[in-house]
Design an enzyme around this catalytic site. Structure first.
Site, PDB file in Angstrom:
ATOM      1  N   HIS A   1       2.205   0.577   5.765  1.00  0.00           N
ATOM      2  CA  HIS A   1       1.367   1.403   6.621  1.00  0.00           C
ATOM      3  C   HIS A   1       1.076   0.806   7.995  1.00  0.00           C
ATOM      4  O   HIS A   1       1.058   1.522   8.984  1.00  0.00           O
ATOM      5  CB  HIS A   1       0.051   1.673   5.905  1.00  0.00           C
ATOM      6  CG  HIS A   1      -0.926   2.490   6.695  1.00  0.00           C
ATOM      7  ND1 HIS A   1      -0.587   3.687   7.306  1.00  0.00           N
ATOM      8  CD2 HIS A   1      -2.240   2.278   6.987  1.00  0.00           C
ATOM      9  CE1 HIS A   1      -1.649   4.182   7.923  1.00  0.00           C
ATOM     10  NE2 HIS A   1      -2.655   3.351   7.775  1.00  0.00           N
TER      11      HIS A   1
ATOM     12  N   PHE B   1     -16.915   3.520   6.250  1.00  0.00           N
ATOM     13  CA  PHE B   1     -15.585   3.217   5.764  1.00  0.00           C
ATOM     14  C   PHE B   1     -15.712   1.945   4.941  1.00  0.00           C
ATOM     15  O   PHE B   1     -16.657   1.175   5.122  1.00  0.00           O
ATOM     16  CB  PHE B   1     -14.609   3.009   6.928  1.00  0.00           C
ATOM     17  CG  PHE B   1     -13.789   4.229   7.261  1.00  0.00           C
ATOM     18  CD1 PHE B   1     -14.221   5.501   6.952  1.00  0.00           C
ATOM     19  CD2 PHE B   1     -12.574   4.100   7.908  1.00  0.00           C
ATOM     20  CE1 PHE B   1     -13.473   6.625   7.268  1.00  0.00           C
ATOM     21  CE2 PHE B   1     -11.815   5.211   8.227  1.00  0.00           C
ATOM     22  CZ  PHE B   1     -12.260   6.474   7.906  1.00  0.00           C
TER      23      PHE B   1
ATOM     24  N   GLN C   1       0.017  -4.239   5.956  1.00  0.00           N
ATOM     25  CA  GLN C   1      -0.895  -3.499   5.098  1.00  0.00           C
ATOM     26  C   GLN C   1      -0.157  -2.374   4.385  1.00  0.00           C
ATOM     27  O   GLN C   1       0.498  -1.548   5.025  1.00  0.00           O
ATOM     28  CB  GLN C   1      -2.045  -2.927   5.922  1.00  0.00           C
ATOM     29  CG  GLN C   1      -3.113  -2.268   5.063  1.00  0.00           C
ATOM     30  CD  GLN C   1      -4.362  -1.966   5.856  1.00  0.00           C
ATOM     31  OE1 GLN C   1      -4.327  -1.132   6.749  1.00  0.00           O
ATOM     32  NE2 GLN C   1      -5.457  -2.632   5.544  1.00  0.00           N
TER      33      GLN C   1
ATOM     34  N   HIS D   1      -0.705   0.877   2.353  1.00  0.00           N
ATOM     35  CA  HIS D   1      -1.682   1.910   2.040  1.00  0.00           C
ATOM     36  C   HIS D   1      -1.498   2.298   0.572  1.00  0.00           C
ATOM     37  O   HIS D   1      -0.380   2.415   0.091  1.00  0.00           O
ATOM     38  CB  HIS D   1      -1.438   3.111   2.957  1.00  0.00           C
ATOM     39  CG  HIS D   1      -2.543   4.110   2.971  1.00  0.00           C
ATOM     40  ND1 HIS D   1      -2.793   4.950   1.918  1.00  0.00           N
ATOM     41  CD2 HIS D   1      -3.456   4.416   3.922  1.00  0.00           C
ATOM     42  CE1 HIS D   1      -3.819   5.738   2.212  1.00  0.00           C
ATOM     43  NE2 HIS D   1      -4.236   5.438   3.427  1.00  0.00           N
TER      44      HIS D   1
ATOM     45  N   ARG E   1      -8.498  -1.492   0.580  1.00  0.00           N
ATOM     46  CA  ARG E   1      -7.132  -0.989   0.613  1.00  0.00           C
ATOM     47  C   ARG E   1      -6.154  -1.936  -0.083  1.00  0.00           C
ATOM     48  O   ARG E   1      -5.293  -1.503  -0.853  1.00  0.00           O
ATOM     49  CB  ARG E   1      -6.721  -0.761   2.075  1.00  0.00           C
ATOM     50  CG  ARG E   1      -5.395  -0.102   2.264  1.00  0.00           C
ATOM     51  CD  ARG E   1      -5.172   0.248   3.722  1.00  0.00           C
ATOM     52  NE  ARG E   1      -5.971   1.386   4.134  1.00  0.00           N
ATOM     53  CZ  ARG E   1      -6.006   1.863   5.373  1.00  0.00           C
ATOM     54  NH1 ARG E   1      -5.283   1.289   6.308  1.00  0.00           N
ATOM     55  NH2 ARG E   1      -6.733   2.906   5.678  1.00  0.00           N
TER      56      ARG E   1
ATOM     57  N   LEU F   1       1.229   9.785   4.148  1.00  0.00           N
ATOM     58  CA  LEU F   1      -0.059   9.366   3.614  1.00  0.00           C
ATOM     59  C   LEU F   1      -0.884  10.504   3.050  1.00  0.00           C
ATOM     60  O   LEU F   1      -0.924  11.604   3.601  1.00  0.00           O
ATOM     61  CB  LEU F   1      -0.899   8.692   4.701  1.00  0.00           C
ATOM     62  CG  LEU F   1      -0.444   7.329   5.206  1.00  0.00           C
ATOM     63  CD1 LEU F   1      -1.519   6.732   6.097  1.00  0.00           C
ATOM     64  CD2 LEU F   1      -0.102   6.382   4.073  1.00  0.00           C
TER      65      LEU F   1
ATOM     66  N   GLU G   1      -7.306   8.316   2.637  1.00  0.00           N
ATOM     67  CA  GLU G   1      -8.237   7.694   1.706  1.00  0.00           C
ATOM     68  C   GLU G   1      -9.545   8.465   1.601  1.00  0.00           C
ATOM     69  O   GLU G   1     -10.342   8.231   0.698  1.00  0.00           O
ATOM     70  CB  GLU G   1      -8.488   6.250   2.120  1.00  0.00           C
ATOM     71  CG  GLU G   1      -7.294   5.398   1.790  1.00  0.00           C
ATOM     72  CD  GLU G   1      -7.442   3.975   2.297  1.00  0.00           C
ATOM     73  OE1 GLU G   1      -7.264   3.057   1.485  1.00  0.00           O
ATOM     74  OE2 GLU G   1      -7.712   3.792   3.487  1.00  0.00           O
TER      75      GLU G   1
END
Length: 578
Positions: A352, A123, A237, A239, A287, A253, A256
């Site tokens: 998010h 990630f 955060q 997204h 992000r 969403l 990603e």
């Protein structure tokens, strides 16, 4: 009006929230022999945890043997922009492997290599492959594994109770007050200890990955009114990729993984624009940077008519999309009748994850209110100004276990708390007033007003004038509260729940706006157009309470052995996103 009869319940430990964090703590409590009651306002099988797609982090070394918990800690600290509590970071990184072992023992179907090893993938901003997963349904499978274990332990779960107030006597919690959403029955719960696991506050923005009636700031309000403080409420955060339509699903969403598998971002002119923002990593940037890029394209007039940009995977083989992005494929068909193998998706940044939350100490997640703990997205300390994908799921596994044990020790080792009849009366009266009111203000309309304020003035990019205007507009919404009334009907008491959702949203919005105004710098997810540089003097946490407003808290120094491992490798080879 005749008051609904009140049901009295009693338990050693009350857990508020039946998502992953609440269930993990409850399981630990049951396993050490405690009487525990878990309550939630939505069905346990439909908790927010089920939406987590990407994976769960632990330095298992199954794919990259050189990985270590120290490197996991270093990556987490670096991406927090040094606002995470190093002690919390170390606890999670050290305890991650046990969290995975717990899930394995309870039947979690992790993806595996041909030789049986747990598969792990990259990630964004992780140096090594340390993210375990189950397709793009990792959170759902974790929730299922926890529910299975909870049933084996005969865990007492009531998932129709809305908690409106924590009950305190002096600086000690002694339970909670609430009502059953289905029939309005009032509930008084007496407990020796309480664990708050009721999520964050991202539903107070117009576009959000949270669904209706979840993450409305419940944890923030319950904790703050009980005497706890909030930490870093401004650090939210966004997204990069939430859909714009239909309206009731705006913010849903697009994983990603769509970019990780080769999806590209284009503006309304068809230009692939990420080279302006991160020429090396392009769509595989972090992000916060991709969200800022998407926002900027729209703000500078290169967005779509609806205020978005395009994410396109249609150039990928259809077989790849169906195998690697099955949830995205089905979601877009269900919501828009859009075939992503043929057409691009229209997206925009969406609120998010609450990286701030209730202030907790690092060892056991005590809140400062005796007997009250907070875990999961309700708590703060791990993520700082940018959250690594996969860290939230392992956080709930690690601190669910640790805090469950701590609450058990507290409940066993302390005297029964003194109960305060005035606290119960105040909680009861609050509900009575909403039900007996004749005002014309509607909670749903006021919630929309709050969401408009936060979207306009506290989104991806903020400034002093906007935040001040937001606070002024919030005061106007708050001034309408005396005319707020709830009107239950034959379908249940959802209207009363919406009223309390609103109260949570108002407190969370104020904490966010006031804290964001005080953080006069740009750091991670927090972008100030009037203060575009990072200020070393603001490498601090911001604490907030209704009475004292915003104050600074110094962050302990990280271990030099950990900081020495912070890497500058921005290579994107083989790496998925957060």
């Amino acid at each position: 009006m005749t008051r609904t009869e009140e049901r009295y319940l009693s338990t050693n430990v009350l857990v508020i929230g039946t998502g992953g964090a609440g269930l993990r703590a409850s399981i630990e409590l049951k396993e050490v022999g405690m009487d525990v009651l878990a309550v939630g306002k939505r069905r346990q099988h439909d908790a927010h945890t089920t939406l987590a797609a990407g994976g769960i982090n632990a330095a298992l070394g199954t794919m990259d043997p050189q990985d270590s918990w120290q490197q996991h800690a270093a990556d987490t600290l670096k991406e927090s922009y040094m606002l995470a509590d190093p002690r919390v970071v170390e606890t999670v990184a050290r305890g991650a492997a046990q969290g995975i072992e717990d899930l394995e023992r309870w039947g979690m179907p992790f993806a595996r290599e041909s030789d049986g090893r747990i598969s792990q993938r990259f990630f964004g901003a992780h140096k090594y492959r340390r993210t375990a997963f189950a397709g793009d349904y990792t959170g759902l499978e974790i929730q299922r594994a926890l529910l299975k274990r909870a049933r084996e332990l005969h865990l007492n779960v009531i998932d129709t109770i809305y908690i409106t107030r924590l009950l305190t006597s002096g600086d000690r919690v002694f339970g909670a007050y609430g009502f059953d959403i289905t029939n309005g029955e009032r509930v008084i719960i007496h407990a020796d200890a309480v664990i708050l696991a009721a999520g964050g506050h991202t539903r107070i923005w117009r576009r959000t990955s949270s669904r209706r009636d979840e993450n409305t700031g419940d944890s923030f309000r319950l904790a703050a009114l009980a005497g706890a403080k909030l930490r870093d409420a401004e650090l939210v955060q966004f997204h990069p990729s939430g859909i714009l339509e239909p309206e009731d699903a705006a913010g849903t969403l697009i994983s990603e993984a769509a970019r990780g598998e080769g999806g590209v971002l284009r503006n309304a002119q068809g230009e692939r624009f990420m080279s302006r923002y991160d020429a090396e990593r392009m769509e595989l940037s972090t992000r916060d940077r991709v969200a800022l890029a998407n926002f900027t394209e729209v703000a500078e007039g290169r967005g779509t008519a609806k205020g978005g940009v395009y994410l396109d995977v249609s150039h990928l083989p259809r077989e790849t999309i169906l195998a690697k992005l099955p949830r995205v494929y089905r979601t877009m068909l269900d919501l828009q009748m859009l075939d992503i193998t043929a057409d691009p998706m229209e997206i925009a940044p969406t609120a998010h994850y609450s990286m701030g939350g209730v202030w907790v100490e690092p060892e056991e997640h005590r809140t400062g209110v005796e007997g009250l703990y907070a875990i999961g997205e309700a708590a703060s300390g791990l993520h700082g100004a940018n959250r690594l994908g996969g860290n939230s799921l392992i956080e709930l596994m690690v601190y669910g276990r640790i805090t469950g044990q701590a609450a058990a020790r507290f409940a066993k080792g302390s005297d029964a708390p003194r109960r305060d009849v005035d606290a119960v009366t105040a909680a009861r009266t609050e509900v009575d007033d909403l039900l007996s009111g004749s005002g014309t203000e509607n909670a749903r309309q006021l919630q929309r007003a709050v969401r408009n304020i936060m979207t306009e003035h506290a989104g991806v990019v903020r400034n002093e004038a906007g935040l001040t205007t937001g606070l002024e507009q919030l005061e106007e919404v708050e001034s309408r509260l005396p005319a707020l009334a709830a009107h239950p009907d034959i379908a249940g008491f959802d209207d009363l729940a919406h009223a309390f959702d609103l109260l949570g949203s108002l407190l969370a919005a104020r904490a966010t706006l006031e804290s964001a105004r005080e953080r006069r710098e740009t750091r991670g997810c927090h972008n100030r157009s009037d203060f575009p540089e990072t200020d070393p003097a603001l490498q601090v946490n911001l604490l907030w309470s209704p009475d004292s407003g915003v104050e600074q808290e110094q962050i302990p120094a990280a271990d030099s052995d950990i900081t020495a491992l912070m890497h500058d490798d921005d290579s994107v080879v083989g790496k998925l996103l957060e």
